[in-house]
Scaffold this active site. Structure first.
Site, PDB file in Angstrom:
ATOM      1  CG  LEU A 179      37.196 -24.707  15.938  1.00 52.43           C
ATOM      2  CD1 LEU A 179      37.040 -26.195  16.245  1.00 52.43           C
ATOM      3  CD2 LEU A 179      36.650 -24.379  14.549  1.00 52.43           C
ATOM      4  NE  ARG A 180      37.037 -16.355  17.223  1.00 53.85           N
ATOM      5  CZ  ARG A 180      38.261 -15.859  17.239  1.00 53.85           C
ATOM      6  NH1 ARG A 180      39.114 -16.212  18.191  1.00 53.85           N
ATOM      7  NH2 ARG A 180      38.650 -15.012  16.308  1.00 53.85           N
ATOM      8  CG  ASP A 234      45.448 -16.940  12.455  1.00 52.90           C
ATOM      9  OD1 ASP A 234      44.759 -17.295  13.435  1.00 52.90           O
ATOM     10  OD2 ASP A 234      46.097 -15.873  12.447  1.00 52.90           O
ATOM     11  CG  ASP A 271      47.564 -17.790  17.806  1.00 51.54           C
ATOM     12  OD1 ASP A 271      48.550 -17.282  17.258  1.00 51.54           O
ATOM     13  OD2 ASP A 271      46.403 -17.630  17.402  1.00 51.54           O
TER      14      ASP A 271
END
Length: 431
Positions: free
Chosen positions: A56-57, A301, A147
């Protein structure tokens, strides 16, 4: 206000009505009455989809995605819960950041946003992050992952598995041995990567880490989850591990179920992803592994990028693809359309098992009276064409632009409240 889904087809059953009242499924049966009636004739009702792997940054790269825009994309894709990965800026490696992400998701209210905590401090792979404080925080983190980077140090990985065990949490591994596939590796290693002059990413770089980690999971008795499985060899390692009773689960992305490395011939950066697209024989093995349960879940992803990060020469472009709004359609094409899964199987791989792996209470449950109304209503006969400009994400980096996909999300329900109806967001977003 109560809502009746009229004539809906529950999984494996005859058409019936479903009454939603408050936050729960109140009743399932014929000729039910409610304040609002939706005609659901010919539609299929699934548990709300749960994504184990979303970027979601926020915080740090709100130019590419925000929790608000990503939540909208998720709801439109049929998701009621998503796991937000830790590689933000600052990294989600402490209770303060994960609570910030969780509270923002609560405020927006389109999906349940479950933060993923980093395994190592600043994703550096040297010392453990504040695992206990994140697990005990209001966000109640139950999935930890670096990740984007592999926890390549075996001793650190062992410690992480041991540390999270008392919290019934899971370590989600990005399986990429950096000595076999470094940061420059961007194409499946083989004849094609040589022809294209692109640095190769060999299958063994994934498979060797998975093999090591399942042995560590067996040794520690802790839970391991393998992110974005991409090779036939990894499927075989997972199958062996599960036969031994090792507590390992795994996910596959929609794009690895459909796209192959042949698409790289045009050097289009839309197809650059980590792990890379693989040959067709790997794609077939992934589909078979998902069908027989060796691979437990589909995870998107979802990786939004700004144009100035993605629109470069292939080797210089950012890794990643959008996935939240296209995931169900790709799974319908590759798994339902081929007869490998029915809709009950899709519900299991995209809702039930992901909720179990992530320990997400209230999601992925049976469609029976008394349980929380986290639901997705789809038109299995619907088809739609992917238009990047019409996606909810702030980014446009989809590999499916212009492609027709089956199965449309008609409505999404989060705890009894319609977040999507008629393919449109129903709730205001506090962006």
């Amino acid at each position: 206000m109560s809502v009746v889904l009229r004539g809906v087809a529950p999984l494996g059953g005859e058409p019936t009505d479903v009454l939603i009242d408050g936050e729960s499924i109140a009743e399932v049966g014929p000729r039910l009455a409610g304040d609002d009636v939706m005609d659901a004739d010919g539609l299929v009702l699934l548990p709300g989809l749960v994504d184990l792997h979303t970027h979601l940054r926020e915080p740090g790269r709100e130019d590419t995605e925000t929790i608000a825009s990503g939540s909208a994309a998720a709801a439109l894709g049929g998701f009621t819960a998503v796991h937000a990965m830790a590689n933000t800026d600052p990294v989600a490696d402490n209770a303060e950041i994960v609570e910030q992400v969780w509270r923002r998701g609560v405020d927006i209210g389109l999906v349940d946003v479950r933060p993923v905590g980093a395994v190592s401090h600043r994703l550096a792979g040297e010392t453990l992050a504040e695992l206990a404080s994140m697990a005990r925080s209001a966000a109640a983190v139950r999935v930890f992952s670096d990740d984007g980077r592999c926890v390549h140090d075996a001793r650190l990985m062992r410690r992480a598995l041991e540390y999270v065990k008392p919290f019934d949490a899971v370590i989600a591994q990005h399986a990429q041995d950096p000595r076999l596939a470094d940061h420059a590796a961007c194409a499946h290693e083989g004849v094609l990567s040589g022809e294209l002059g692109l640095p190769g990413w060999p299958a063994v770089a994934e498979e060797s880490i998975v093999a090591r980690d399942v042995m560590l999971a067996e040794h520690t008795g802790s839970r391991l989850h393998v992110c974005h499985v991409s090779t036939a060899g990894t499927v075989e390692v997972l199958r062996w591990a599960k036969q031994r009773g090792i507590a390992v689960t795994a996910e596959v992305t929609p794009h690895h179920l459909l796209l192959t490395c042949d698409l790289l011939r045009g050097y289009d950066p839309a197809f650059k992803v980590n792990p890379p697209l693989r040959p067709s024989e790997d794609v077939q093995a992934l589909r078979a592994g998902l069908a027989d349960g060796t691979i437990d879940a589909v995870a998107t992803d979802h990786a939004p990028h700004a144009a100035h990060d993605k629109d470069h020469a292939f080797a210089d472009a950012a890794f990643g693809m959008l996935g939240l709004q296209t995931a169900l359609g790709v799974v319908a094409e590759t798994m339902v359309g081929t007869g490998l899964l029915d809709w009950a199987g899709v519900a299991d791989r995209m809702a039930v098992r992901p909720a179990q792996i992530g320990r997400v209470a209230g999601h992925g449950g049976a469609l029976v009276a008394g349980l929380p109304a986290n639901l997705t209503l789809i038109d299995p006969a619907g088809a739609w064409t992917v238009d990047p400009a019409r996606l909810a994400s702030r980014a446009r980096n989809t590999p499916f632009a212009g492609r027709s996909l089956p199965a449309q999300v008609v409505a999404t329900v989060l705890r009894g409240r319609l977040t999507v109806r008629g393919g449109k967001i129903m709730t205001g977003v506090n962006a």
